[in-house]
Design an enzyme around this catalytic site. Structure first.
Site, PDB file in Angstrom:
ATOM      1  N   SER A  50     -29.922  21.474  15.694  1.00 51.73           N
ATOM      2  CA  SER A  50     -29.204  20.445  16.439  1.00 51.73           C
ATOM      3  C   SER A  50     -30.214  19.486  17.042  1.00 51.73           C
ATOM      4  O   SER A  50     -31.003  19.865  17.900  1.00 51.73           O
ATOM      5  CB  SER A  50     -28.357  21.069  17.553  1.00 51.73           C
ATOM      6  OG  SER A  50     -27.697  20.068  18.299  1.00 51.73           O
ATOM      7  N   SER A  51     -30.206  18.256  16.572  1.00 55.83           N
ATOM      8  CA  SER A  51     -31.204  17.276  16.985  1.00 55.83           C
ATOM      9  C   SER A  51     -30.556  15.918  17.161  1.00 55.83           C
ATOM     10  O   SER A  51     -29.541  15.599  16.534  1.00 55.83           O
ATOM     11  CB  SER A  51     -32.307  17.189  15.929  1.00 55.83           C
ATOM     12  OG  SER A  51     -33.179  16.108  16.184  1.00 55.83           O
TER      13      SER A  51
ATOM     14  N   GLY B 232     -36.244   8.630  21.810  1.00 53.96           N
ATOM     15  CA  GLY B 232     -35.615   8.554  23.115  1.00 53.96           C
ATOM     16  C   GLY B 232     -34.517   9.559  23.364  1.00 53.96           C
ATOM     17  O   GLY B 232     -33.549   9.254  24.064  1.00 53.96           O
TER      18      GLY B 232
ATOM     19  N   THR C 138     -41.340  14.494  16.030  1.00 53.70           N
ATOM     20  CA  THR C 138     -41.424  14.603  17.477  1.00 53.70           C
ATOM     21  C   THR C 138     -42.141  15.865  17.935  1.00 53.70           C
ATOM     22  O   THR C 138     -42.199  16.855  17.204  1.00 53.70           O
ATOM     23  CB  THR C 138     -39.998  14.600  18.073  1.00 53.70           C
ATOM     24  OG1 THR C 138     -40.067  14.592  19.501  1.00 53.70           O
ATOM     25  CG2 THR C 138     -39.204  15.819  17.631  1.00 53.70           C
TER      26      THR C 138
ATOM     27  N   THR D 282     -40.367  10.864  21.153  1.00 58.71           N
ATOM     28  CA  THR D 282     -40.298  11.013  19.708  1.00 58.71           C
ATOM     29  C   THR D 282     -40.913   9.760  19.110  1.00 58.71           C
ATOM     30  O   THR D 282     -41.091   8.765  19.793  1.00 58.71           O
ATOM     31  CB  THR D 282     -38.819  11.166  19.276  1.00 58.71           C
ATOM     32  OG1 THR D 282     -38.278  12.341  19.874  1.00 58.71           O
ATOM     33  CG2 THR D 282     -38.645  11.247  17.776  1.00 58.71           C
TER      34      THR D 282
END
Length: 534
Positions: free
Chosen positions: A393-394, A415, A350, A332
């Protein structure tokens, strides 16, 4: 010291200026953003220019084919806003295309393996990319410069080509098995079937043409114009279910941030679907259970680890993951920007995995994401697949802290599962101890995410490691270039009393750097950057 730990240290000084600063994972992108400040632009202009430049110089992490979040603090309005430009699934997505296969590895997000890793690599792994829509929406709403102006440094970089240093060669080598599956990707990144040699440039003719078209025709062409037609045609030819109607229907969500507080500061994150909820949960734990002393010590790391473990355990229950066994790695980009007026931006976007899906669209040169793997291939969970569904959801958690109506700092990281622990610790260190941005970025960190153990950097000293070992099962691992076990942060800070702005980037990331306002140039001399030549 443990004899198995390498005997070296790296330090990157922060840069400072009363006129603003930009920090990013590549020094050339930071310079591209800082050049917008020199041209009279604000922090939003700087962040968008930086993001577009990263698309060229750090393509394995992010780009036009990606998605993410932008958090902005508007100094005049004393208000934070969020631009959610996460990817969405094709309306015609069919879970039957992703049958479970226990012989395949779990996805980056920890969900069960799928036959032929169809949700991780190739055309079936691609979601609708939101980067162009999200970045242009933020620019239109709050920037000062034109779309063409902020794209200009990225176009100049693309015309020169992808800069190859040893770190670029490493990134390509790590993804060779993925890249060689796609002819267009192989042509760029595997000349003669091998990673490119350092001290060279790889030509990017299709991507350069795409950026020029975006500058001339505007960002809408990506979703409803000439570029959209090429993108849709290439996706269809490769077997993706994304259609030109899907592209035309993509929208950016704009909303208030998910906010909390810590040590008298307001903390603004990207929302419930980001990693911000975990960051705020960790800080809330510290407010209740930890009173910082005069200096960082073993008690600090124990409290931080407990808070992170608790926050991740809550998150995993929410999204249907086991309490242990979190994902590792992930790629990312994060960038932070501040201007002289106190506007701030924290921007993370990302492709998800390194080189995303491994697909370069032949007509446009766009490297595409593999964000279908954000979704659970099993039905019945909040993150299960459904037509048109947005990533919900990240780990990304771009964060801005304010106090008394003024921005203090903006920070974030890359990361995967390491992002929240890194960002939360830097936020806590700055507010718990009042240390400088440079000191916070050089402080050793732990990594904890409810996986049954805590990773610890031996740089914190034998007493700190020993104290943690009494409470947790430890993995002792130093901070290195690769693997990136403690994430890769970039941040800016502004002193409300003096107006001095600071920028800092990850000391262990070779190309990461911060820059202060100066005209953009393809050469490094006289630019005020903190990173070596690429």
């Amino acid at each position: 010291m443990n004899e198995n730990v390498e005997q070296w240290q790296v330090r990157k000084p922060a840069v400072s200026s009363p006129d603003g600063a930009v920090a990013a994972q590549h020094w050339m992108a930071a310079r591209a953003g800082a050049a917008m400040l020199a041209q009279g632009g604000n922090a939003v202009d700087a962040a968008v220019a930086c993001a577009m430049a990263l698309n060229v110089v750090e393509p394995w992490m992010c780009g036009l084919g990606g998605s993410g979040f932008l958090v902005v603090w508007l100094a005049k309005d004393r208000e934070a806003r969020v631009f959610n430009f996460q990817g969405t699934l094709a309306e015609a997505i069919d879970p039957a295309d992703y049958p479970l296969d226990p012989a395949e590895p779990a996805s980056l997000m920890g969900y069960p393996g799928v036959r032929d890793q169809a949700n991780v690599r190739g055309y079936g792994a691609i979601t609708l990319p939101g980067a162009v829509a999200g970045l242009s929406a933020a620019l239109t709403a709050h920037g000062r410069l034109s779309w063409a102006e902020v794209l200009a440094p990225g176009i100049a970089l693309a015309e020169r080509g992808l800069p190859v240093d040893w770190h670029t060669t490493l990134q390509v080598a790590l993804a060779m098995d993925l890249i060689r599956r796609d002819p267009a990707a192989s042509a760029i990144y595997l000349p003669d079937g091998a990673p490119p040699l350092p001290e060279t440039y790889r030509p990017l003719p299709a991507l350069t043409a795409t950026l020029k078209t975006l500058a001339a025709e505007g960002p809408q062409s990506f979703y409803q114009g000439s570029l959209a037609e090429k993108i849709a045609a290439d996706l269809k030819a490769g077997g993706s279910r994304i259609t030109i109607e899907d592209l035309a229907g993509y929208t950016v969500e704009q909303h208030a941030p998910l906010s909390g507080s810590h040590r008298g500061a307001a903390i603004h994150t990207a929302g419930e679907t980001s990693g911000g909820a975990r960051l705020l949960d960790m800080l809330a734990y510290l407010e209740d259970a930890f009173t910082p002393g005069e200096a960082v010590g073993p008690d600090t790391w124990i409290a931080y680890a407990r808070g992170l473990d608790q926050a991740f355990a809550t998150h995993k229950r929410k999204v249907g993951l086991a309490a242990a066994g979190a994902e590792e790695g992930g790629c990312t980009s994060h960038m932070s920007a501040v201007d002289a007026e106190g506007n701030m931006v924290a921007l993370t976007y990302t492709l998800l995995n390194r080189f995303g899906s491994g697909v370069v669209l032949p007509q446009t040169g766009i490297l595409m994401n593999n964000s279908v793997s954000y979704f659970d291939p099993r039905p019945g969970n909040p993150v299960s697949m459904a037509g048109g569904k947005r990533i919900n959801s990240s780990n990304m958690c771009p964060t801005i802290a304010t106090r008394d109506g003024q921005a203090l700092f903006a920070v974030g990281a890359s990361g995967a599962n390491h992002i929240v622990p890194c960002t939360a610790q830097i936020t806590a260190l700055l507010l718990d101890y009042g240390i400088s941005l440079e000191e916070a970025f050089h402080s050793p960190r732990i990594d904890a995410s409810a996986r049954g153990s805590v990773r610890v950097n031996p740089a914190m000293g034998t007493d700190g490691v020993a104290a943690l070992a009494k409470v947790f099962e430890l993995e002792v691992a130093q901070l290195m270039v690769f693997p990136k076990l403690y994430s890769c942060p970039s941040g800016v800070l502004r002193d409300p009393e003096t107006g001095t702005c600071w920028g800092a980037s990850d000391p262990s990331a070779p190309a990461a750097g911060a820059a202060i306002p100066a005209p953009f140039s393809l050469t490094p001399e006289g630019t005020g950057t903190t990173a070596p030549r690429a």
